[in-house]
Design a protein around this motif. Structure first.
Motif, mmCIF file in Angstrom:
data_model
loop_
_atom_site.group_PDB
_atom_site.id
_atom_site.type_symbol
_atom_site.label_atom_id
_atom_site.label_comp_id
_atom_site.label_asym_id
_atom_site.label_seq_id
_atom_site.Cartn_x
_atom_site.Cartn_y
_atom_site.Cartn_z
ATOM 1 N N MET A 167 0.830 -1.197 0.000
ATOM 2 C CA MET A 167 0.000 0.000 0.000
ATOM 3 C C MET A 167 0.865 1.246 0.000
ATOM 4 O O MET A 167 1.876 1.331 0.707
ATOM 5 C CB MET A 167 -0.905 -0.002 1.245
ATOM 6 N N GLY A 168 0.506 2.266 -0.834
ATOM 7 C CA GLY A 168 1.300 3.474 -0.950
ATOM 8 C C GLY A 168 1.137 4.385 0.247
ATOM 9 O O GLY A 168 0.297 4.182 1.122
ATOM 10 N N LYS A 169 1.971 5.400 0.292
ATOM 11 C CA LYS A 169 1.894 6.386 1.370
ATOM 12 C C LYS A 169 0.620 7.212 1.228
ATOM 13 O O LYS A 169 0.213 7.541 0.117
ATOM 14 C CB LYS A 169 3.116 7.296 1.327
ATOM 15 N N PRO A 170 -0.026 7.587 2.343
ATOM 16 C CA PRO A 170 -1.204 8.452 2.247
ATOM 17 C C PRO A 170 -0.838 9.794 1.624
ATOM 18 O O PRO A 170 0.221 10.347 1.918
ATOM 19 C CB PRO A 170 -1.669 8.598 3.701
ATOM 20 N N HIS A 171 -1.714 10.280 0.773
ATOM 21 C CA HIS A 171 -1.425 11.479 -0.020
ATOM 22 C C HIS A 171 -2.417 12.571 0.367
ATOM 23 O O HIS A 171 -3.630 12.376 0.310
ATOM 24 C CB HIS A 171 -1.566 11.123 -1.511
ATOM 25 N N ILE A 172 -1.889 13.743 0.771
ATOM 26 C CA ILE A 172 -2.769 14.843 1.156
ATOM 27 C C ILE A 172 -2.481 16.086 0.319
ATOM 28 O O ILE A 172 -1.412 16.228 -0.274
ATOM 29 C CB ILE A 172 -2.627 15.196 2.660
ATOM 30 N N VAL A 188 4.682 22.406 8.527
ATOM 31 C CA VAL A 188 3.788 21.286 8.834
ATOM 32 C C VAL A 188 3.960 20.197 7.777
ATOM 33 O O VAL A 188 4.072 19.003 8.095
ATOM 34 C CB VAL A 188 2.316 21.741 8.878
ATOM 35 N N ALA A 189 3.998 20.621 6.505
ATOM 36 C CA ALA A 189 4.148 19.662 5.403
ATOM 37 C C ALA A 189 5.437 18.866 5.558
ATOM 38 O O ALA A 189 5.465 17.646 5.320
ATOM 39 C CB ALA A 189 4.127 20.396 4.064
ATOM 40 N N GLN A 190 6.509 19.543 5.955
ATOM 41 C CA GLN A 190 7.776 18.830 6.147
ATOM 42 C C GLN A 190 7.680 17.824 7.301
ATOM 43 O O GLN A 190 8.206 16.705 7.203
ATOM 44 C CB GLN A 190 8.901 19.825 6.419
ATOM 45 N N CYS A 191 7.014 18.222 8.366
ATOM 46 C CA CYS A 191 6.824 17.287 9.492
ATOM 47 C C CYS A 191 6.047 16.054 9.038
ATOM 48 O O CYS A 191 6.380 14.922 9.417
ATOM 49 C CB CYS A 191 6.070 17.983 10.626
ATOM 50 N N LEU A 192 5.008 16.281 8.235
ATOM 51 C CA LEU A 192 4.204 15.154 7.752
ATOM 52 C C LEU A 192 5.018 14.271 6.814
ATOM 53 O O LEU A 192 4.952 13.036 6.883
ATOM 54 C CB LEU A 192 2.949 15.679 7.047
ATOM 55 N N ALA A 193 5.794 14.898 5.937
ATOM 56 C CA ALA A 193 6.616 14.129 4.998
ATOM 57 C C ALA A 193 7.657 13.296 5.742
ATOM 58 O O ALA A 193 7.934 12.143 5.367
ATOM 59 C CB ALA A 193 7.298 15.074 4.009
ATOM 60 N N GLU A 194 8.223 13.873 6.802
ATOM 61 C CA GLU A 194 9.199 13.125 7.612
ATOM 62 C C GLU A 194 8.557 11.906 8.259
ATOM 63 O O GLU A 194 9.245 10.960 8.641
ATOM 64 C CB GLU A 194 9.788 14.038 8.688
ATOM 65 N N ASN A 195 7.236 11.948 8.383
ATOM 66 C CA ASN A 195 6.502 10.831 8.984
ATOM 67 C C ASN A 195 5.800 9.963 7.942
ATOM 68 O O ASN A 195 4.842 9.255 8.248
ATOM 69 C CB ASN A 195 5.487 11.364 9.996
ATOM 70 N N GLY A 196 6.273 10.036 6.701
ATOM 71 C CA GLY A 196 5.803 9.113 5.678
ATOM 72 C C GLY A 196 4.506 9.483 4.988
ATOM 73 O O GLY A 196 3.827 8.614 4.435
ATOM 74 N N ILE A 197 4.146 10.761 5.000
ATOM 75 C CA ILE A 197 2.933 11.217 4.313
ATOM 76 C C ILE A 197 3.327 12.026 3.083
ATOM 77 O O ILE A 197 4.182 12.910 3.154
ATOM 78 C CB ILE A 197 2.051 12.060 5.256
ATOM 79 N N LYS A 198 2.715 11.699 1.959
ATOM 80 C CA LYS A 198 2.988 12.416 0.714
ATOM 81 C C LYS A 198 2.134 13.685 0.672
ATOM 82 O O LYS A 198 0.935 13.648 0.951
ATOM 83 C CB LYS A 198 2.651 11.502 -0.474
ATOM 84 N N ASN A 251 11.891 18.132 0.121
ATOM 85 C CA ASN A 251 11.694 16.774 0.609
ATOM 86 C C ASN A 251 11.091 15.983 -0.543
ATOM 87 O O ASN A 251 10.228 16.481 -1.257
ATOM 88 C CB ASN A 251 10.749 16.785 1.812
ATOM 89 N N GLU A 252 11.551 14.766 -0.719
ATOM 90 C CA GLU A 252 11.090 13.984 -1.876
ATOM 91 C C GLU A 252 9.595 13.666 -1.815
ATOM 92 O O GLU A 252 8.985 13.328 -2.824
ATOM 93 C CB GLU A 252 11.890 12.688 -1.976
ATOM 94 N N LEU A 253 8.984 13.803 -0.622
ATOM 95 C CA LEU A 253 7.554 13.510 -0.488
ATOM 96 C C LEU A 253 6.682 14.760 -0.609
ATOM 97 O O LEU A 253 5.465 14.672 -0.482
ATOM 98 C CB LEU A 253 7.274 12.819 0.848
#
Length: 457
Positions: free
Chosen positions: A1-6, A23-33, A57-59
Motif C-alpha cells: 500500500m502506498g503512502k497516504p497522499h494529502i 507542517v508539510a515537512q513534518c508530515l513528509a518526515e513521517n511518511g505522508i505524501k 523533501n522527496e515527499l
C-alpha cells in the motif's frame, strides 16, 4: 500500500506559507505524501527563491493554481484578492484533485487547509476525504474572528465590521486586551476592502465547522485562556524548522546567508535584529528615522531592508546622507534573512519586530526580547501578548504630532531593554517551556496523533 497522499493549501501570504510548509515537512518526515498548492504567482516566487536550496523533501510536491488576478495586478489589494480567490480557486482545486486521483496510484485522502481558506474544507467534503485546518496565527485571533457575529450583536461592531466603540475589550477577563480599531479587518483604511474581508470572515466561520481536525502553531504555555475559548484547537507549535528539520522553505525572496557569517563576528547578546516581515511599508520620513535610531544606539545591528519596504513616492529611496559609510563597521543591511537561524544565533540580543505571529514564535522560542512596531492585522493583538501578558518586550511610541516613531524613542527603548535583563530572562523561561513541548512533550504528542489520524483508514 502506498503512502497516504494529502493536499496542503495555504493562504497566499508569506506568513501563512512558511508555517504550513513546516507542517508539510513534518508530515513528509513521517511518511505522508504532500501536494503543496500555492497560487501561481507565489509558486513562481518560491521556485526562484528555492534555487539556492535544492529539494525540500522527496515527499513534498510543489504545484499551483490561479488566484484569479493577472500577473501584473496588485496582490496587496486584499479585497480584490479575497474576491477572486473565492471565485476562482475552488474550481481550480477541484480540477487538481480530480487530476491527481486519475493519474496517481494513491488518491488524495485529506485536505489540510489554512484556517482562513475554509472553503477548501467544503471541497474536502465534496470528495469525501478527511478535513483538517491549520491555524498559522495566534489562537486569540481565532477566538476573535469566531466571535465576529457576537461582536455585532453586542454593539461593538456594525454589520460591516466597523468599530462602534473605541475602548479596548477583553473576550474573557484574562485574554489580552484588544482595541476594535485594530481588529484585523478594521485597520484596513479602505472601507470597501474592510467590508469584503469582514464578510469573508463570517463565511469562513461557517466553513470551519466542517473541519474534523484543527491544529495550530501555538502552545498552551503561551495562550492558556485562548485555548479555553477554542478547545478544539490542538497545538503542535512552535513550528521551527531549525529545531525539527534543519531548514525553512516557502520564502518569497532568496535569503542572504552572509549575515550569519557576520553574526559570528559579534559577541553574545550584542546585536539588534530588525525585520518587519513581508508586508510592512514605511514612508520616507519613518524609514530615515529608523535608520538614524539604529545608528544612534552605536550598537551592532542587522537590518532586513526589503526592496519594497518604503512607499513608492516621488522621493528617492535612500538612507540618510552618509549613513552607510558611518555604520559600515557595525551595521549590516540585507534584503531578506534566514530569520530562524538569525534569531537562534547567540549574538542576537533584541528583535525590533512588526509582531507577526511567525516572528513572535521564532523570537520567543529563542529567548529573545522584543521592541514592538506593529503595522496592521493581528500584529497589535500580538503586541499585547508580548508587552502585557508575557512581559518580554516594550512598545515603541509614536510622536503625538507627526505619528512618526522618532530616532530618540528607538535609541531610548533599545537602551532600556538591554539594561534590564528581566525581559530576556522571562523570554528564556518561555523558551525552555515551549521547546520542551516540541521535544517529546505535548506539542510533539499532538503532532504524532495528527499523523496517525491521517494514516488511519
Amino acid at each position: 500500500m502506498g503512502k497516504p497522499h494529502i493536499i496542503a493549501i495555504p493562504c497566499p501570504a508569506q506568513g501563512h506559507v512558511i508555517p504550513l510548509m513546516e507542517v508539510a515537512q513534518c508530515l513528509a518526515e513521517n511518511g505522508i505524501k504532500v501536494t503543496f498548492v500555492n497560487t501561481d504567482f507565489n509558486h513562481e516566487r518560491i521556485e526562484k527563491a528555492l534555487q539556492q536550496k535544492g529539494n525540500i523533501n522527496e515527499l513534498i510536491h510543489l504545484t499551483s493554481i490561479p488566484d484569479g488576478l493577472e500577473p501584473w495586478e496588485d496582490r496587496n489589494d486584499l479585497g480584490k484578492l479575497t474576491e477572486t480567490i473565492l471565485k476562482v480557486m475552488p474550481e481550480k482545486l477541484e480540477s487538481l484533485i480530480e487530476q491527481i486521483n486519475r493519474t496517481e496510484n494513491d488518491e488524495i485522502v485529506c485536505i489540510l487547509t489554512d484556517y482562513y481558506m475554509g472553503w477548501a474544507l467544503e471541497m474536502a467534503e465534496k470528495f469525501g476525504v478527511k478535513r483538517a485546518a491549520f491555524l498559522p496565527t495566534s489562537v486569540a485571533l481565532s477566538a476573535l474572528t469566531m466571535n465576529a457575529s457576537k461582536l455585532v450583536d453586542d454593539g461593538i461592531l456594525d454589520n460591516n465590521g466597523t468599530p462602534l466603540k473605541k475602548q479596548a475589550i477583553h473576550l474573557t477577563p484574562n485574554m489580552p486586551e484588544m482595541n476594535p480599531v485594530h481588529f484585523t479587518w478594521a485597520c484596513i483604511s479602505d472601507f470597501e476592502t474592510q467590508k469584503i474581508i469582514f464578510q469573508s470572515i463570517l463565511q469562513n466561520n461557517k466553513s470551519l465547522k466542517l473541519a474534523d481536525y484543527l491544529i495550530c502553531n501555538s502552545n498552551y504555555e503561551l495562550e492558556p485562556e485562548a485555548f479555553a475559548m477554542v478547545p478544539n484547537c490542538i497545538p503542535i507549535g512552535p513550528l521551527l524548522a531549525t529545531n525539527r528539520l534543519g531548514k525553512t522553505s516557502g520564502h518569497f525572496w532568496p535569503e542572504d546567508t552572509s549575515c550569519l557569517t557576520w553574526l559570528d563576528q559579534h559577541p553574545p547578546h550584542s546585536v539588534i535584529y530588525v525585520a518587519f516581515g513581508s508586508f510592512t511599508v514605511f514612508n520616507h520620513t519613518q524609514f530615515q528615522e529608523l535608520a538614524l535610531g539604529l545608528e544612534s544606539t552605536n550598537r551592532p545591528f542587522l537590518w532586513v531592508v526589503r526592496q519594497d519596504l518604503i512607499e513608492e513616492t516621488d522621493e528617492s529611496y535612500s538612507y540618510p546622507k552618509g549613513f552607510e559609510e558611518r555604520v559600515k563597521n557595525h551595521g549590516k543591511m540585507v534584503s531578506w534573512a534566514p530569520q530562524q537561524n538569525v534569531l537562534s544565533h547567540s549574538s542576537v540580543a533584541l528583535f525590533i519586530s512588526h509582531c507577526g505571529w511567525n516572528s513572535i514564535i521564532e523570537g520567543i522560542s529563542n529567548g529573545v526580547s522584543f521592541l514592538c512596531w506593529p503595522y496592521f492585522a493581528d500584529q497589535f493583538l500580538n503586541q499585547s501578548y508580548i508587552c502585557d501578558e508575557w512581559k518580554v518586550g516594550l512598545r515603541l511610541r509614536k510622536d503625538d504630532d507627526s505619528g512618526i516613531i522618532r530616532h530618540g524613542e528607538i535609541n531610548d527603548k533599545v537602551e532600556y531593554l538591554l539594561a534590564d535583563r528581566s525581559y530576556t530572562e522571562r523570554a528564556m523561561n518561555f523558551q525552555k517551556n515551549i521547546m520542551d513541548s516540541v521535544r517529546g512533550g505535548c506539542s510533539n504528542k499532538n503532532l504524532n496523533k495528527f499523523v496517525e489520524w491521517i494514516k488511519k483508514n
